[in-house]
Design an enzyme around this catalytic site. Structure first.
Site, mmCIF file in Angstrom:
data_model
loop_
_atom_site.group_PDB
_atom_site.id
_atom_site.type_symbol
_atom_site.label_atom_id
_atom_site.label_comp_id
_atom_site.label_asym_id
_atom_site.label_seq_id
_atom_site.Cartn_x
_atom_site.Cartn_y
_atom_site.Cartn_z
ATOM 1 N N ASN A 60 -58.498 -1.661 18.003
ATOM 2 C CA ASN A 60 -58.636 -2.945 17.328
ATOM 3 C C ASN A 60 -57.597 -3.962 17.765
ATOM 4 O O ASN A 60 -57.895 -5.142 17.910
ATOM 5 C CB ASN A 60 -58.546 -2.758 15.818
ATOM 6 C CG ASN A 60 -58.684 -4.064 15.066
ATOM 7 O OD1 ASN A 60 -59.759 -4.646 15.022
ATOM 8 N ND2 ASN A 60 -57.579 -4.546 14.497
ATOM 9 N N ASP A 101 -55.382 -8.884 17.428
ATOM 10 C CA ASP A 101 -56.621 -8.164 17.725
ATOM 11 C C ASP A 101 -57.076 -8.438 19.157
ATOM 12 O O ASP A 101 -57.069 -9.581 19.631
ATOM 13 C CB ASP A 101 -57.729 -8.616 16.773
ATOM 14 C CG ASP A 101 -57.651 -7.939 15.423
ATOM 15 O OD1 ASP A 101 -56.524 -7.678 14.953
ATOM 16 O OD2 ASP A 101 -58.713 -7.691 14.834
ATOM 17 N N ASP A 151 -58.709 4.570 15.170
ATOM 18 C CA ASP A 151 -58.106 3.832 14.076
ATOM 19 C C ASP A 151 -58.934 2.591 13.742
ATOM 20 O O ASP A 151 -59.514 1.963 14.627
ATOM 21 C CB ASP A 151 -56.686 3.415 14.492
ATOM 22 C CG ASP A 151 -55.950 2.659 13.423
ATOM 23 O OD1 ASP A 151 -55.701 3.240 12.362
ATOM 24 O OD2 ASP A 151 -55.633 1.479 13.643
ATOM 25 N N GLU A 187 -61.917 6.498 11.660
ATOM 26 C CA GLU A 187 -61.389 6.090 10.368
ATOM 27 C C GLU A 187 -62.247 4.935 9.853
ATOM 28 O O GLU A 187 -62.117 3.802 10.296
ATOM 29 C CB GLU A 187 -59.937 5.623 10.486
ATOM 30 C CG GLU A 187 -59.366 5.153 9.149
ATOM 31 C CD GLU A 187 -58.147 4.256 9.290
ATOM 32 O OE1 GLU A 187 -57.324 4.238 8.357
ATOM 33 O OE2 GLU A 187 -58.022 3.568 10.321
#
Length: 680
Positions: free
Chosen positions: A293, A353, A383, A424
Site C-alpha cells: 500500500n 501511498d 498488509d 490482512e
C-alpha cells in the site's frame, strides 16, 4: 495495518548524530518546543570560523534555489537539558528566519546555551517540511556546522558530503535495485501441501531474540531459536517486515524492499535463516510481511517524486496541487502537504501511498515478490489489503480493484510451487480470501475468547465454523496490532488458565492454518506501554531480571508485565504448563492430517456449553469434544459410524471409545477439558 494503530505510526523519531556521521533519520512529525518566537536574525556569519563557540550554523540547500518563506522550527526536546534559550525556541507558525544565502546555501547561525545538549529542528515552509522529518544534532560531538540538503533525510558534517548529496537530489532512487526480476527456481524445500495445513507463528524479529547484546532482536537471534520452534510444533513463520525501514521499529515504513533492516543483520543472515528453517525435520516455512500500500517517506523513490513535479518517479505516488480534503481512518487527513504539492498517505504523512494504478509501480512490486521467492521464501502476508486503491474521497476503502491487484500478486506467488499467501482484511474477509487464497478471520478472535470465558459457544463462532470457505480463513487470538485485542493472558487467565487452554484448543483445532503470536504459547502478557507497543514486548525466554533472557544488554522496549512467571524456561517440557498444552495440541494436529485439512462438520449450536465437531478426510473421522463449562460433562457426537472403535489422540494419555449401533459416540470430558478421538 489498521486505523487502531495508524496514530502510533505518526510519532516523531529523531536521532542524535555523532561527529562525522551522516545518518538517515526517521519519521516526520509536528515537533515539540514552544516558547516565544525568535523574530530577529542572528549573526550574519555563515561559517564556523567566525561564529562564537556557542553557536551552531545550519546550512540548507534546495534544488530550485528558491528559499522564500523557508525557516527553522527550533526547540528543546529535553527541557531539563536545553540547547537553546527559550527566546530562541520557536513556534510552528513563527519559524526562525534564515540569515541569507551564501554560496547557494541558505544559512542561519543559532546561539546555543549548552554545546553538549541536543538541538532539535525542522526546516519548513508552513506545513511543508524538507526533509520531511525532524532532525537533531549535538554541537559538542557533531561540530559547529550542519549541512542539510532538500529531501535527503541526512544531516552532514562537511560541505563536501553535502554537495555530493545535493548532486543526487531527484536521482536518489538510482541507489536502489529497481530492476526487473525473472522467475528463478520454482521448487519448494517443504513437504507437499504444507501451505494447506501449516501451524504458524507470527514473529516480530525486533522483539524475539537478540544475538549481539544491542537490546534489539535480530535474524541470528531468530535462527538460534529454530530448534525451540520446531519442538513446539511450529511449521511456518510469519515475519513482520524485515526490510530496511524508516521507522527503525515495526518495519511497515519500507525504505528498501530488497534490503534487510540493518538492525536485524545482513542478507547472508537471512539466507542462513531460510536454509536452516527448511532443514529442520519436516521444515519450517518462512512467510514475509509485504507492504504494497505505501512506502516510507524516506524511500528514495518517494524522495525523487517529491523533489520536483517533473521528476520521472512523480507518478509512482498520488499527487494533487491542492488539498482535496479527504479524510481516512478516524477522520484523519489523508492528503499531506509537501514542498511540491499534496500527496496521499492514508496512514500517516511518513508513509505515502504508492500509485497502484501505475503499471510500472505494480510491476516493481511483482518483481519484489519474485526477488524474495527466488531466495527461497515460502510466501507472503499482505498488509492493509483493503486500502490499496482509491476511487474518491469516500471510496478509498475496500475497493473492488484491490482484489484484482491481489489476485495478480497471487498469480506471481503461485508460479512457485507450494507457496502460501494470506491477506490482512478487517472486513469482507471472504472476498479477500478468494483473491489471496487466505484471509485472516478478523472478528472471530473475540468469539474464541468469549466462548472460552463465558462457557457458552457464541453465535459468531458457529458462523465461522459453518462458513463454506472456513479453510481459507485462518484463526488467531491476537497479533501485533492492539486494535485486534490485547495479548490473551489479560482476558484468559481465569479459572487456573482453563479459559486460556480452551481458547487455544478452539484456535488450533478449528482452523486449517492457525496462527499464534510469539509468546502466546507461554501466556506472555502486555508490557506497560499503551497501543501497539504494549503487545510487542520482547519475548519472555526466562525470569532473568531486566532482560527476560531476551538480550545480554538492555532491552529496547519494556518487558511483558508477567515475564517472571510466564516464560519459556519455566514452562517448556513441564507437565501441566500452558506451553506443554500448546505443544501437545500442535503435535496432535501434526500427526493426524485429518485434524489439519479434514472437512469440518459442526454438531453444536450457539449457546451450547460445548463445542463438538467432526473432521473427515480420506476415510478417517476425528471427533473433537471441547467442554466449555466449569463442570465435567458427558459429551456425545453422532459420527455416522456404527459400532466403530475410536482411538484417543488428545490428551495423549487415554484409551479408546466405541460408538453405539446408531453411530453415537459418548465421552466424559473434564471441566474445561478437551478430548480428540479418531478412527484408525
Amino acid at each position: 495495518m489498521h486505523a487502531s494503530h495508524a496514530a502510533v505510526r505518526l510519532r516523531r523519531i529523531s536521532v542524535v548524530l555523532s561527529l562525522g556521521a551522516a545518518l538517515a533519520v526517521g519519521a516526520c512529525g509536528g515537533g515539540g518546543g514552544g516558547g516565544s518566537s525568535f523574530g530577529g536574525s542572528s549573526s550574519s556569519s555563515s561559517s564556523s570560523s567566525s561564529a562564537s563557540a556557542l553557536t551552531l550554523t545550519i546550512h540548507y540547500k534546495r534544488l530550485d534555489g528558491d528559499y522564500t518563506g523557508w525557516g527553522l522550527h527550533l526547540w528543546n526536546d529535553d527541557a531539563a537539558h536545553p540547547a537553546i534559550a527559550t527566546s530562541v525556541a520557536t513556534t510552528w507558525t513563527s519559524p526562525h528566519a534564515f540569515d541569507g544565502v551564501t554560496g547557494g546555501w541558505d544559512t542561519a547561525v543559532i546561539p546555543l546555551t549548552d554545546a553538549s545538549a541536543r538541538l532539535d529542528f525542522i526546516v519548513h515552509k508552513g506545513d511543508a517540511k524538507s526533509p520531511m522529518l525532524d532532525l537533531s544534532v549535538t554541537r559538542a560531538t557533531f561540530g559547529s556546522d550542519v549541512w542539510v540538503v532538500q529531501d535527503t533525510g541526512t544531516v552532514y558534517a562537511s560541505q563536501a558530503d553535502a554537495d555530493a548529496a545535493f548532486s543526487r537530489v531527484g536521482h536518489q532512487s538510482d541507489s536502489l535495485d529497481l530492476s526487473a526480476v525473472t522467475v528463478g527456481s520454482t521448487a519448494s524445500a517443504l513437504p507437499a501441501n504444507w501451505n494447506k495445513r501449516g501451524q504458524f507463528m507470527e514473529i516480530f524479529v525486533r522483539s524475539f531474540k537478540d544475538s549481539d547484546g544491542d537490546g534489539k532482536g535480530d535474524i541470528k537471534g531468530l535462527t538460534s531459536k529454530l530448534d525451540y520452534l520446531k519442538s513446539l510444533g511450529v511449521t511456518g513463520l510469519w515475519l513482520m517486515p524485515i526490510y530496511k525501514s524508516q521507522d527503525h521499529d515495526h518495519g511497515y515504513a519500507v525504505a528498501d524492499y530488497r534490503a534487510i533492516e540493518p538492525d536485524y543483520g545482513t542478507m547472508a543472515d537471512f539466507d542462513d535463516l531460510v536454509t536452516q528453517a527448511h532443514a529442520r525435520g519436516i521444515g519450517i516455512g518462512i512467510v514475509l510481511d509485504y507492504v504494497m500500500n505505501h512506502s516510507a517517506a524516506q524511500n528514495p523513490v518517494f524522495l525523487d517524486a517529491v523533489s520536483s513535479t517533473s521528476n520521472a518517479k512523480r507518478d509512482w505516488y498520488l499527487w494533487n496541487a491542492t488539498d482535496p480534503g479527504w479524510t481516512g481512518y478516524g477522520g484523519a487527513a489523508s492528503w499531506h502537504v509537501s514542498e511540491s504539492g499534496y500527496y496521499y498517505g492514508i496512514f500517516a504523512d511518513s508513509m505515502p501511498d504508492w500509485n497502484l494504478r501505475n503499471a510500472s509501480v505494480v510491476a516493481y512490486h511483482m518483481d519484489n515478490l519474485r526477488f524474495w521467492l527466488n531466495r527461497g521464501v515460502d510466501g507472503f502476508r499482505f498488509d492493509a489489503a483493503t486500502s490499496l486503491i482509491e476511487n474518491g474521497p469516500t471510496a478509498w476503502y475496500d475497493q473492488p480493484q484491490n482484489q484484482t491487484l491481489l489476485a495478480q500478486a497471487r498469480a506471481v506467488i503461485e508460479t512457485y510451487a507450494n507457496r502460501y499467501m494470506v491477506c490482512e482484511a478487517w472486513d469482507n474477509v471472504s472476498a479477500y480470501a478468494a483473491s489471496c487464497g487466505h484471509s485472516f478471520a478478523f472478528g472471530h478472535q473475540g468469539d474464541i475468547k468469549t466462548s472460552a470465558t463465558s462457557g457458552a459457544l457464541t453465535a459468531g463462532m458457529v458462523g465461522y465454523l459453518t462458513e463454506a470457505d472456513r479453510a481459507s480463513l485462518p484463526l488467531f487470538m491476537s497479533n501485533h496490532d492492539s486494535g485486534a485485542g490485547a495479548r490473551p493472558y489479560s482476558e484468559l487467565s481465569g479459572h487456573g488458565e482453563g479459559d486460556y487452554r480452551i481458547a487455544a484448543a478452539i484456535e488450533l483445532l478449528a482452523s486449517d492454518t492457525p496462527f499464534i503470536y510469539y509468546g502466546e504459547e507461554v501466556g506472555m502478557g502486555n508490557n506497560s506501554d499503551g497501543g501497539d507497543s504494549g503487545v510487542r514486548a520482547p519475548m519472555s525466554w526466562s525470569n532473568t531480571a531486566l532482560t527476560a533472557g531476551f538480550t545480554t544488554g538492555t532491552p529496547y522496549r519494556g518487558l511483558a508485565a508477567n515475564f517472571t512467571t510466564q516464560n519459556v524456561a519455566a514452562e517448556a517440557g513441564v507437565t501441566g504448563s500452558l506451553q506443554s498444552w500448546y505443544t501437545a495440541l500442535l503435535a496432535a494436529r501434526a500427526s493426524n492430517p485429518v485434524l489439519q485439512s479434514g472437512t469440518l462438520t459442526l454438531l453444536s449450536h450457539a449457546g451450547d456449553g460445548s463445542l463438538i465437531f467432526l473432521r473427515q478426510d480420506s476415510g478417517h473421522t476425528a471427533v473433537v469434544l471441547i467442554n466449555l463449562t466449569q463442570a465435567s460433562a458427558m459429551l456425545s457426537a453422532d459420527t455416522g459410524l456404527a459400532s466403530t472403535s475410536f482411538t484417543q489422540l488428545f490428551p495423549a494419555a487415554g484409551g479408546a471409545a466405541t460408538s453405539n449401533a446408531s453411530g453415537r459416540l459418548s465421552v466424559t470430558v473434564p471441566a474445561q477439558g478437551v478430548v480428540v478421538l479418531s478412527t484408525p
